[in-house]
Each structure stands twice: as structure tokens, then as C-alpha cells.
Design an enzyme around this catalytic site. Structure first.
Site, short mmCIF file in Angstrom:
data_model
loop_
_atom_site.label_atom_id
_atom_site.label_comp_id
_atom_site.label_asym_id
_atom_site.label_seq_id
_atom_site.Cartn_x
_atom_site.Cartn_y
_atom_site.Cartn_z
N ARG A 113 -17.87 -1.34 -4.55
CA ARG A 113 -17.59 0.01 -5.01
C ARG A 113 -17.30 0.07 -6.51
NH1 ARG A 113 -12.79 3.85 -2.78
NH2 ARG A 113 -11.44 2.29 -3.73
N LYS A 121 -2.37 7.62 7.33
CA LYS A 121 -1.86 6.27 7.11
C LYS A 121 -0.72 5.94 8.07
CE LYS A 121 -4.00 4.69 3.36
NZ LYS A 121 -3.17 4.18 2.31
N SER A 157 -12.99 8.06 -2.67
CA SER A 157 -11.89 7.59 -1.82
C SER A 157 -11.42 8.75 -0.95
CB SER A 157 -10.76 7.04 -2.67
OG SER A 157 -10.28 8.06 -3.51
N LEU A 158 -10.42 8.48 -0.16
CA LEU A 158 -9.94 9.49 0.79
C LEU A 158 -8.55 9.96 0.42
CD1 LEU A 158 -10.99 7.74 4.11
CD2 LEU A 158 -12.04 9.78 3.12
N CYS A 167 35.21 7.48 -12.92
CA CYS A 167 33.97 6.91 -13.47
C CYS A 167 34.11 5.38 -13.55
CB CYS A 167 33.75 7.50 -14.86
SG CYS A 167 32.27 6.90 -15.68
N GLU A 210 -11.69 7.23 13.26
CA GLU A 210 -12.12 5.83 13.17
C GLU A 210 -10.98 5.00 12.61
OE1 GLU A 210 -15.43 5.91 10.46
OE2 GLU A 210 -16.22 7.74 11.37
N ASP A 239 0.83 -1.20 0.00
CA ASP A 239 0.00 0.00 0.00
C ASP A 239 0.87 1.24 0.00
OD1 ASP A 239 -2.10 -1.61 0.11
OD2 ASP A 239 -2.86 -0.94 2.06
N CYS A 254 33.29 3.54 -15.80
CA CYS A 254 33.46 3.05 -17.18
C CYS A 254 34.91 2.66 -17.41
CB CYS A 254 33.01 4.10 -18.19
SG CYS A 254 34.14 5.49 -18.31
N LYS A 258 -9.08 2.83 10.09
CA LYS A 258 -9.25 2.63 8.65
C LYS A 258 -9.11 1.13 8.41
CE LYS A 258 -7.99 4.41 4.15
NZ LYS A 258 -7.94 3.15 3.41
S1 IVH Z 1 -15.10 6.90 4.88
C1 IVH Z 1 -15.99 9.52 1.09
N1 IVH Z 1 -14.34 5.48 6.93
O1 IVH Z 1 -10.98 3.58 2.94
C2 IVH Z 1 -15.13 8.53 1.78
N2 IVH Z 1 -13.59 4.80 4.78
O2 IVH Z 1 -9.63 5.42 0.91
C3 IVH Z 1 -15.92 7.51 2.48
N3 IVH Z 1 -12.22 2.77 4.79
O3 IVH Z 1 -13.15 3.45 0.21
C4 IVH Z 1 -15.07 6.56 3.19
N4 IVH Z 1 -12.30 2.42 6.94
O4 IVH Z 1 -12.96 1.39 1.71
C5 IVH Z 1 -14.28 5.62 5.60
N5 IVH Z 1 -13.77 4.31 8.83
C6 IVH Z 1 -13.71 4.45 7.51
C7 IVH Z 1 -12.99 3.56 6.69
C8 IVH Z 1 -12.96 3.77 5.33
C9 IVH Z 1 -11.84 1.98 5.78
C10 IVH Z 1 -11.86 2.57 3.39
C11 IVH Z 1 -13.01 2.58 2.44
C12 IVH Z 1 -12.76 3.73 1.51
C13 IVH Z 1 -11.30 3.89 1.62
C14 IVH Z 1 -10.93 5.31 1.32
#
Ligand code: IVH
Length: 699
Positions: free
Chosen positions: A148, A325, A92-93, A419, A125, A43, A421, A127
Site C-alpha cells: 500500500r 475495533k 484506510s477505514l 499544595c 468480515e 494500536d 509545594c 479485520k
Molecule cells: S477493506 C477502502 N476489509 O484494514 C478500504 N480492510 O484500516 C479497503 N483490513 O488497509 C479495506 N481486514 O489493511 C478491508 N476485511 C477487510 C480487512 C481490511 C483488514 C485492513 C486493510 C486496510 C485497513 C483499513
């Protein structure tokens, strides 16, 4: 592997090339991740590539193409399931990788909302590292479940999602909107993952690389009975379509979810201000090893939904949320050797040759050591055990040496004086215009150094230069070593050298067709536009866009040549003419002068001129709606910095002024614009928003 050029220092040509390369890489990784469930990179590496792509696009917004990865979310869906068009896209975020970036997120929110001293509350929260899913409830009854997909269209996996124990077919309690699309993450716990893989292994089947892939593979089974047999789990954290609002804050929304019988992460917290964000991250990082499921960071969301509404979205992610992250993985390995790599301009980069090691799912064998000072500072010695990291950077980094593991007798690295070479040309420390030594070491061999010559040839045939297909690095190196191609003009000589071509046809791996293709590819480039020709010469500081400016400025090859010879001779008038071209400064003038004083270069050009037809280039058409216009930016810009806005305007042929006058054609006003806006109104000058500006800039 050379160190990546800082985005701020990229030429337009380099940016264009790198954007294309990154886009191709991201597309491949998306395919592997989403369709084949077999990721090839960590990732961290994926995020780093995506981030670099976004950074480059931010600096060169006019290079953002229709099919840019920044316009896509996720990857294409598989064909086996019916398509579901999401009522509101599943976005996505954006990512943050440090405390500073998390604090900047808070600062950005407060600036945007112009809150002054007011503290912003957030939810923090975990992730969850699974795959997102959408659950549509009508009158509290689950009617459809979807993945998705690409964010706009996903797959209908209703039957499969219905097999998850934690997903209620009917919501409990009451008070839900008539229609609500609940979004969350489908995932697999550690214990379940281990059991699943053990069973697969026992049955001689393919195992999954990680819980996320296992969850994705398990959910997207054609036969729901297979999904049912997999202990998939679910956490709800967001929503899409709603027939009516059901909460005023994220915290309240999560509470309602709990009441309706939906699982919500117990670790979710409401925190206040930047300090709260940082503390929540630290707390989750500490809990991470003990959680029964994978998380790859913390998601911060502005708690108040009215504020979320005001904050809105930036292209593909909400402005009101960000993912902080966890840092990329580290690994230890042994440094077996330090090699020098020579670039086109002779710059020498030390490269670590490592005992292969897996870092975050990829095998690493080489890593840049940047320069001699870096090696000395970290006291990196051959034989050392080193700590490697793949972080917010595509290229693996040597973080530090494990001194306790140093073998006896390992000597400090002595940077070679010559160098690598065969010619062993001396290396020199580069000096700046003021005479100060820089850390860059260069091979002084220039045209005699085979490494530089091969790199130069590679540049010459590259896509943005002569774009000769079939002359890849391997071929070029082989042809160079055999003496078939020693300089650019030799490429064109080869194409009409029947004896040499006959000899090629006899070779292994070469046949009639490949030789014919090569000749055709070369012949197709015998007529070349002047800008490509100039770019291909490899004059320092002359990237693709500068080459185009020069070509347009001089129009024809003969005029360009005459002018350059005069610049080389120090002719004041010719230098002034060159200086007057837009965006041409001292660096280019110096470099051009030096290039055209060098006899080898003059011979190279003469040889090429004998082979080529160099086509004239017309001056700019000036038909961009913005060319020739004077633009003033005022107020806060959201999507770009002032510098970027200026660069973008200039790239479109507009001039950027600092104040509004009668000469101003257009004012771009962001939030907080004051007196300039007033002046513009008084003078009857057109005023547009940043978004409208971006639209015009793209068209
Ligand atoms: S909020 C508009 N909350 O992370 C964004 N996403 O990179 C809505 N994910 O597609 C997402 N935990 O698959 C949200 N507590 C959390 C999350 C979460 C994991 C994932 C999700 C999303 C991705 C975003």
C-alpha cells in the site's frame, strides 16, 4: 499527566498546539510501524491519537494543514523497491469503538441514502491484522503485486508476493474482468509467527514484536528467497482498478474470489441492519481467541455495490465501510503513590504513580486520576492493585480497583488540603459563578506557588507565546530554582546581565555557544507583537485567538493597557467596548478584570514593558473571500455538524444566519434542503454545496 481537555473546550491556540504535537507523534509512530517494523505504541493508543487529531480538526477545520496526517494514508514507502502508483488509491477505514458507534454507522448510511424504513445489508468480515497488498491480474494472470505504501504510491513487491502459496499466479474458473486489481491482507498465522521467532532467536537474530510486523518485514525482503521461506498467507477482501464490473454486492464479489481460487476469510458474513452488525461483532469477539491469526476488529461494508457507489468517500476513507475495533488492552499493576500535579492556573490534578507495567505494548508508569471525586468514587487507595486501560484515549486510565487484592491497612485516600509545594498553600474547591462548588481544586498560592510560577513561565516561553528556544522545561526549572529567572521579565534581564551570563558559561553543559544561542533567542523576542504579548500573560480564558481579537481591537499596547485598567476598575464604557468585540463574552471580561486588579500582575507587566518593545497589530484585513458575508446553512451537512459549520464560517469572518433574506450572501445547501433553497433561488442568492463550501473555506 493532566486529563485531556475535551475537544469542545479547546481554545484555538490549544487546538493548534495539540494538532502539531499529535501530528509529530503520529509521524514518528508511522515511521516506526511501517519502516522500522518496530512499533512503540499499541494500536489502541495510535487510534486514540489519530481520532483525537481528527476530532480537533473537525472542530477547527481551518487548522487543517496541507501536511495534516488526515490527508495521508499509511506512511512513506521504503526506497529499495520500485514505486507503484495505485490506479485508485488504497484508502484506510474509519473506526468505531462501541455498539453505539456501530449503530450510528448504520443510521448514517440510511440517512445518507434516505432509505426510511428499508434495512441495509452489510458484510461483516474479520479485520485481519497484517498488511494490505494489491494484486493486478490481466486476463487472469498475475502481472504485478504491490504494497500500500502511502496509499497513493506503494512498492513493487511482485516477486515476493509470487512466492506466497495462497496467491494464484493464474485465476481459476472464468468470468473475470480483463483487468482486475485484487486487494487483500498479507498476514502470518500464530503458529508460523511463533516458529519464525523461535528460529530467529536460536540464530541470535532480532525477533519480531507481533505477527503483523513479522509479515511486513517478511514481505519487504529484497531477496524473494527469504520471503519464500516465510509462511506468509493471504486473504482477499477488496479491489481497486477494474476494466469491467464483476459483481453487484460485496458478498457476490467474495464468492467470485473463492471461485477464482483466492482465499477469503471463512468468517465473513452477510448481516442485516444495526442489530446484525452488533451480533456479528459479538460472534467474532467470541471466536477471536480460537482463530489461528490475529484480528483487531470487524470490518463492516455496505453489501450493495450501487449503494457503495452512491455513498462514496470522505477524504481518506469510504463512507460505506467502517472498522469496529476491539477494545484496547487492560493490565493490572500496583498503585505506589498518588501525587498532585499543579497546573498554570493552580488547578490540581491527582496522578497515579504505578509500578511500571506493559499495556498493549507500552510501559505505563503514571496515569491521571482526574480529581478527588473520581478517586473517592472508585475508592482508589495507595497500595491497591488497579486495572489499567489504554482505550479511545491517549492517556492511560485507571478503570477500577481489584478489591480482593487490597493490602490490609490500606486507608482511603485523603485529598491533601495543601499544595505539594514548599509553601503548603491551602487548596480550595473552585466555585462557579452561581456559587456551586465544582470538583476542581486549586492552589491559592498563585504567584507565590513555585509550581504555578514555573508553569506560568513555561506558558510564557511556549511556541505560541514568546517562543523562546533553548528555554525548555528543564532549563526553566533549574533557572527558577537557582533564582536566575523568577518571573517573565527576568528572562530579558538575564540576557543583558553580563555577570550572570559569565557564571552560566562556567557551568557544566553550558558553553560559549549555548549561552550565545540562548541570548540570541531571547533578544530575538524583545520586539513582540501585541497579540503574542497578551496571550503570553496567561489571562484565564484568553487563548491565542482571543488574544488576537483583543490585539486587533485595541491596536496598540498603550490602548490595551488603558482599556484593561478601566475594565478592572469597573468602568461601564470600557466594559461595553470590550463586550462589543466579536466572540468576547462575560468569562473573558471577568477574567481580564480580575487579572488587571491583581497588583502582582501589574508589576509583572510593568517589568516586562521596561524590557520589551510591544509592536502594534493591524486590524483584520478582511480579505478572506467570506469575511463580512452572511451565510445560511440548510439541509443535511455531511462532513461537519451545524455547530462546526457555524464555527468555521465565523472563523473566516462570515456571519451565520438562520433564515434567508435579502441580506443573505450565500446559501450552503445539503441534501434535503427545502424552503430556504427556494427562497434563495427567488432572491437570486448564490447557492453552493457543502463540498464547494469546504473548498472556499480552505482557500
Ligand atoms: S477493506 C477502502 N476489509 O484494514 C478500504 N480492510 O484500516 C479497503 N483490513 O488497509 C479495506 N481486514 O489493511 C478491508 N476485511 C477487510 C480487512 C481490511 C483488514 C485492513 C486493510 C486496510 C485497513 C483499513
Amino acid at each position: 499527566m493532566p486529563e485531556p481537555i475535551p475537544v469542545a473546550a479547546l481554545s484555538e491556540a490549544e487546538a493548534r498546539e495539540e494538532l502539531a504535537a499529535l501530528a509529530a507523534r503520529l509521524a514518528r509512530w508511522d515511521q516506526l510501524y511501517f519502516q522500522d517494523e518496530a512499533p512503540e505504541v499499541s494500536d489502541g493508543e495510535y487510534d486514540a491519537a489519530k481520532r483525537r487529531h481528527a476530532d480537533i480538526e473537525a472542530r477547527f477545520p481551518h487548522l487543517i494543514g496541507e501536511d495534516s496526517p488526515s490527508r495521508k494514508v499509511g506512511a512513506r514507502r521504503a526506497e529499495a523497491f520500485a514505486p507503484v502508483t495505485h490506479g485508485t488509491p488504497m484508502l484506510s477505514l474509519d473506526n468505531a469503538f462501541s455498539d453505539e458507534e456501530a449503530a450510528e454507522f448504520d443510521a448514517r448510511i440510511r440517512r445518507f441514502l434516505r432509505l426510511g424504513e428499508e434495512v441495509v445489508a452489510y458484510t461483516a468480515e474479520p479485520k485481519i491484522d497484517g498488511l494490505s497488498a494489491s494484486l493486478l491480474y490481466r486476463d487472469g494472470v498475475l502481472v504485478r503485486g504491490a504494497t500500500r505504501g502511502d496509499g497513493r504510491v506503494g512498492e513493487d513487491v511482485t516477486a515476493n508476493l509470487m512466492t506466497l502459496e495462497e496467491i494464484p499466479h493464474r485465476l481459476s474458473g472464468g468470468g473475470w474482468p480483463e483487468l482486475i486489481e485484487i486487494r487483500g491482507e498479507v498476514y502470518l498465522g500464530h503458529a508460523e509467527f511463533a516458529a519464525l521467532n523461535a528460529a530467529a532467536e536460536a540464530a541470535g537474530q532480532k525477533t519480531y514484536a507481533n505477527p503483523r510486523n513479522a509479515a511486513s518485514g517478511s514481505l519487504r525482503q529484497i531477496d524473494p528467497a527469504i520471503t519464500a521461506a516465510r509462511p506468509l498467507r493471504f486473504f482477499a477482501y477488496a479491489w481497486g482498478e477494474l476494466s469491467a464490473p464483476f459483481a453487484t454486492s460485496q458478498t457476490e464479489a467474495l464468492d467470485r474470489y473463492r471461485q477464482w481460487g483466492l482465499p477469503v476469510t471463512p468468517q465473513a458474513r452477510r448481516v442485516e441492519g444495526a442489530a446484525g452488525l452488533l451480533a456479528a461483532y459479538a460472534a467474532l469477539e467470541a471466536q477471536r481467541p480460537f482463530l489461528p491469526f490475529d484480528i483487531d476488529g470487524v470490518v463492516y461494508k455496505v453489501d450493495r455495490l450501487d449503494w457503495q457507489q452512491r455513498l462514496g468517500f470522505v477524504s481518506r476513507s469510504p463512507r460505506w465501510a467502517i472498522a469496529r475495533k476491539f477494545p484496547a488492552e487492560r493490565a493490572r499493576t500496583v498503585l505506589e503513590a498518588i501525587e498532585l500535579q499543579v497546573g498554570r492556573t493552580g488547578a490540581v490534578t491527582p496522578v497515579a504513580c504505578l509500578r511500571p507495567v506493559t499495556v498493549g505494548g507500552v510501559v505505563v508508569e503514571r496515569a491521571t486520576l482526574h480529581n478527588a471525586d473520581e478517586i473517592a468514587r472508585k475508592d482508589i487507595r495507595v497500595g491497591d492493585t488497579v486495572v489499567l486501560q489504554r482505550a479511545g484515549d491517549v492517556i492511560p486510565q485507571v478503570v477500577e480497583v481489584v478489591e480482593a487484592a487490597r493490602p490490609p491497612g490500606a486507608a482511603p485516600f485523603v485529598f491533601p488540603q495543601t499544595c505539594p509545594c514548599d509553601l503548603k498553600t491551602p487548596l480550595m474547591r473552585e466555585t462557579t459563578a452561581s456559587g456551586a462548588e465544582t470538583i476542581v481544586r486549586r492552589c491559592t498560592g498563585e504567584f507565590a506557588c513555585p509550581f504555578q510560577r514555573v508553569e506560568h513561565l513555561r506558558h510564557f516561553v511556549s511556541r505560541r507565546a514568546f517562543d523562546i528556544e533553548g528555554l525548555g522545561e528543564k532549563q526553566l526549572r533549574a533557572f527558577f530554582d537557582e533564582g536566575l529567572i523568577r518571573g517573565p521579565a527576568d528572562i530579558f534581564r538575564l540576557a543583558r546581565d553580563t555577570d550572570a551570563l559569565d557564571a552560566l558559561r562556567q557551568r557544566d553543559g553550558y558553553g560559549e555557544t549555548s549561552v550565545a544561542n540562548l541570548v540570541a533567542a531571547i533578544e530575538a523576542r524583545r520586539a513582540v507583537p501585541l497579540d503574542r504579548f497578551i496571550f503570553a500573560l496567561g489571562i484565564r480564558h484568553v487563548g491565542e485567538s482571543t488574544a488576537l481579537i483583543l490585539a486587533r481591537g485595541y491596536g496598540e499596547a498603550a490602548a490595551f493597557r488603558t482599556a484593561m485598567d478601566k475594565v478592572a476598575a469597573g468602568d461601564a464604557e470600557a466594559i461595553a467596548e470590550l463586550d462589543a468585540f466579536d466572540q468576547i463574552g462575560d468569562a473573558v471580561i471577568q477574567a481580564a478584570g480580575a487579572y488587571f486588579r491583581e497588583p502582582h500582575n501589574l508589576r509583572l507587566i510593568a517589568d516586562l514593558e521596561a524590557e520589551l518593545m510591544i509592536l502594534p497589530v493591524a486590524p483584520p484585513r478582511g480579505d478572506s473571500a467570506l469575511s463580512g458575508k452572511t451565510v445560511v446553512f440548510t439541509g443535511a451537512l455531511e462532513a461537519m455538524t451545524r455547530d462546526e459549520a457555524k464555527a468555521q464560517a465565523e472563523a473566516l469572518g462570515a456571519k451565520v444566519a438562520g433564515s434567508v433574506s435579502r441580506k443573505t450572501d450565500l446559501v450552503v445547501a445539503g441534501p434535503g434542503a427545502g424552503s430556504k433553497l427556494k427562497q434563495a433561488a427567488e432572491l437570486g442568492i448564490e447557492v453552493i454545496t457543502e463540498a464547494q463550501w469546504l473548498e472556499r473555506a480552505r482557500s
